[in-house]
Scaffold this motif. Structure first.
Motif, mmCIF file in Angstrom:
data_model
loop_
_atom_site.group_PDB
_atom_site.id
_atom_site.type_symbol
_atom_site.label_atom_id
_atom_site.label_comp_id
_atom_site.label_asym_id
_atom_site.label_seq_id
_atom_site.Cartn_x
_atom_site.Cartn_y
_atom_site.Cartn_z
ATOM 1 N N SER A 246 7.510 -11.518 -3.141
ATOM 2 C CA SER A 246 6.273 -10.987 -2.567
ATOM 3 C C SER A 246 6.520 -10.550 -1.126
ATOM 4 O O SER A 246 7.450 -11.012 -0.469
ATOM 5 N N CYS A 247 5.655 -9.683 -0.629
ATOM 6 C CA CYS A 247 5.792 -9.216 0.759
ATOM 7 C C CYS A 247 5.568 -10.356 1.749
ATOM 8 O O CYS A 247 6.163 -10.379 2.822
ATOM 9 N N GLU A 248 4.714 -11.307 1.377
ATOM 10 C CA GLU A 248 4.484 -12.467 2.244
ATOM 11 C C GLU A 248 5.768 -13.270 2.422
ATOM 12 O O GLU A 248 6.103 -13.695 3.524
ATOM 13 N N VAL A 249 6.487 -13.458 1.333
ATOM 14 C CA VAL A 249 7.760 -14.184 1.401
ATOM 15 C C VAL A 249 8.794 -13.359 2.160
ATOM 16 O O VAL A 249 9.548 -13.888 2.988
ATOM 17 N N ALA A 250 8.838 -12.060 1.896
ATOM 18 C CA ALA A 250 9.813 -11.193 2.552
ATOM 19 C C ALA A 250 9.627 -11.151 4.060
ATOM 20 O O ALA A 250 10.586 -10.938 4.814
ATOM 21 N N ALA A 251 8.400 -11.373 4.512
ATOM 22 C CA ALA A 251 8.110 -11.317 5.953
ATOM 23 C C ALA A 251 8.582 -12.550 6.705
ATOM 24 O O ALA A 251 8.607 -12.552 7.945
ATOM 25 N N GLN A 252 8.979 -13.596 6.008
ATOM 26 C CA GLN A 252 9.272 -14.868 6.655
ATOM 27 C C GLN A 252 10.422 -14.792 7.660
ATOM 28 O O GLN A 252 10.368 -15.400 8.732
ATOM 29 N N THR A 253 11.479 -14.065 7.325
ATOM 30 C CA THR A 253 12.615 -13.975 8.258
ATOM 31 C C THR A 253 12.245 -13.149 9.488
ATOM 32 O O THR A 253 12.750 -13.394 10.589
ATOM 33 N N VAL A 254 11.376 -12.168 9.303
ATOM 34 C CA VAL A 254 10.884 -11.385 10.448
ATOM 35 C C VAL A 254 10.098 -12.303 11.385
ATOM 36 O O VAL A 254 10.293 -12.282 12.605
ATOM 37 N N PRO B 162 15.000 -8.577 4.899
ATOM 38 C CA PRO B 162 13.868 -9.389 4.456
ATOM 39 C C PRO B 162 13.942 -9.797 2.994
ATOM 40 O O PRO B 162 13.149 -10.618 2.535
ATOM 41 N N GLY B 163 14.880 -9.225 2.267
ATOM 42 C CA GLY B 163 14.918 -9.417 0.823
ATOM 43 C C GLY B 163 14.297 -8.205 0.152
ATOM 44 O O GLY B 163 13.700 -7.341 0.800
ATOM 45 N N PHE B 164 14.436 -8.131 -1.143
ATOM 46 C CA PHE B 164 13.869 -7.011 -1.891
ATOM 47 C C PHE B 164 12.445 -7.383 -2.286
ATOM 48 O O PHE B 164 12.214 -8.323 -3.043
ATOM 49 N N ALA B 165 11.500 -6.628 -1.728
ATOM 50 C CA ALA B 165 10.094 -7.024 -1.817
ATOM 51 C C ALA B 165 9.293 -6.132 -2.746
ATOM 52 O O ALA B 165 9.626 -4.963 -2.975
ATOM 53 N N GLN B 166 8.211 -6.703 -3.237
ATOM 54 C CA GLN B 166 7.290 -5.977 -4.111
ATOM 55 C C GLN B 166 6.340 -5.139 -3.254
ATOM 56 O O GLN B 166 5.138 -5.372 -3.210
ATOM 57 N N SER B 167 6.903 -4.168 -2.556
ATOM 58 C CA SER B 167 6.120 -3.329 -1.645
ATOM 59 C C SER B 167 5.794 -1.993 -2.310
ATOM 60 O O SER B 167 6.118 -1.764 -3.470
ATOM 61 N N GLY B 168 5.172 -1.110 -1.546
ATOM 62 C CA GLY B 168 4.695 0.148 -2.109
ATOM 63 C C GLY B 168 5.630 1.322 -1.948
ATOM 64 O O GLY B 168 5.186 2.476 -2.011
ATOM 65 N N TRP B 169 6.934 1.058 -1.761
ATOM 66 C CA TRP B 169 7.862 2.160 -1.519
ATOM 67 C C TRP B 169 7.965 3.126 -2.702
ATOM 68 O O TRP B 169 8.341 4.282 -2.537
ATOM 69 N N THR B 170 7.597 2.676 -3.897
ATOM 70 C CA THR B 170 7.730 3.540 -5.076
ATOM 71 C C THR B 170 6.704 4.670 -5.095
ATOM 72 O O THR B 170 6.781 5.557 -5.939
ATOM 73 N N CYS B 171 5.740 4.654 -4.168
ATOM 74 C CA CYS B 171 4.708 5.701 -4.149
ATOM 75 C C CYS B 171 5.289 7.083 -3.902
ATOM 76 O O CYS B 171 4.632 8.096 -4.150
ATOM 77 N N HIS B 172 6.519 7.133 -3.427
ATOM 78 C CA HIS B 172 7.162 8.419 -3.144
ATOM 79 C C HIS B 172 7.835 9.019 -4.379
ATOM 80 O O HIS B 172 8.436 10.084 -4.288
#
Length: 308
Positions: A251-259, A222-232
């Protein structure tokens, strides 16, 4: 002169960053009315944006999450942003094989359709273990989705044509699988890379075993997205990565496009087993297309999750 050089350097940097963040949007307008979509980890990040996009196209969207409170909050947001009331959540912990089996039993009893399964949830590079003794990355990212997909596969076949979309990552290319140590959990980056390579092999072998049965399979970067994975991770790391993600990640909205593209596109349906980036079929490294390794991983995974 110094000021001129500074302005030029700033402009070049801005253009480079803009180019790095430029991604394609799914332009296919196909509706999904009457279709049921299941998304793991749909309470945040790319999964939530995918849920919004597909609910907006008329699909019945079910998000499967471990945290019920977060899931309920996400469902409210998805409904509001998609203008759809046909969104719900079910409890699922991919780090626990019993939870996966219980979830599938409840899902099959409650839901008569499953048209699109999106294996979205993932754990980042954390040195931790699942309830069944697997490394968290390999256990959740691969084995959890492997068992989930296999248990739901009969329903996917009943609702054919159906699709399975598994989120992988381009960093698969930095590692190869070691069948003497599939549960590798030493260096975080390499652990995550291996789990994403396993996702690609899984998607390919799934396409092979379901060929001619109406189920197609796709792996997506999906690309490298500005998601919340850093919470760990630690607070300092989160602050640092927030700056990095703002500059380089989409953005996550953009990253979701290929999905979304793989969920609706007729063209994508012609390439079951393919690896997709930026709403188009992409090339894989030769070692990631080894059918023998994909089959070997599938058989090993069956043994590890006790899938008869």
């Amino acid at each position: 002169m110094y000021l001129l050089y500074t302005i030029i350097a700033s402009l070049v940097s801005f253009l480079v960053l803009k180019w790095m963040k430029k991604r394609k949007y799914c332009t296919d307008s196909k509706r999904l009315d009457g279709k049921t979509v299941l998304i793991t980890g749909g309470n945040s990040g790319i999964g939530k944006e995918t849920a919004i996009a597909l609910a907006n196209r008329g699909a019945r969207v079910i998000i499967a999450c471990r945290d019920v409170e977060k899931a309920e909050k996400a469902v409210r947001e998805i409904k509001f942003r998609s203008h759809s009331l046909n969104v719900l959540h079910m409890e699922l912990d991919l780090a626990n094989l019993r939870s996966i089996r219980d979830f599938c039993k409840k899902f099959l009893q409650a839901e008569k359709r499953l048209d699109i399964l999106i294996n979205n949830a993932a754990m980042p590079s954390v040195l931790d273990w699942t309830d069944d003794g697997f490394s968290m990355c390999f256990g959740v990212n691969h084995l959890g989705h492997f068992l989930l997909t296999n248990l739901l596969l009969p329903r996917l076949k009943e609702c054919a044509p159906s699709r399975v979309i598994t989120l992988a990552c381009s960093i698969y290319k930095y590692q190869k699988l070691d069948f003497q140590d599939l549960n590798y959990n030493l260096l975080p980056f390499f652990t995550y890379s291996r789990s994403k390579l396993a996702n690609i092999y899984f998607s390919q072998e799934l396409a092979h075993i379901t060929e001619g049965k109406g189920v197609t399979s796709y792996a997506v970067h999906p690309g490298f997205a500005q998601s919340g994975w850093t919470c760990h991770y630690s607070f300092l790391f989160r602050i640092l990565m927030k700056a990095v993600m703002h500059m380089f990640f989409v953005s996550c909205e953009v990253a979701a496009q290929t999905v979304v593209y793989c969920a609706v596109s007729d063209d994508a349906a012609k390439h079951s087993g393919g690896f997709f980036v930026d709403c188009k079929l992409a090339n894989l490294r030769p070692f990631a297309k080894d059918a023998g390794v994909a089959k070997k991983l599938w058989e090993a995974s069956e043994r590890l999750v006790n899938l008869s």
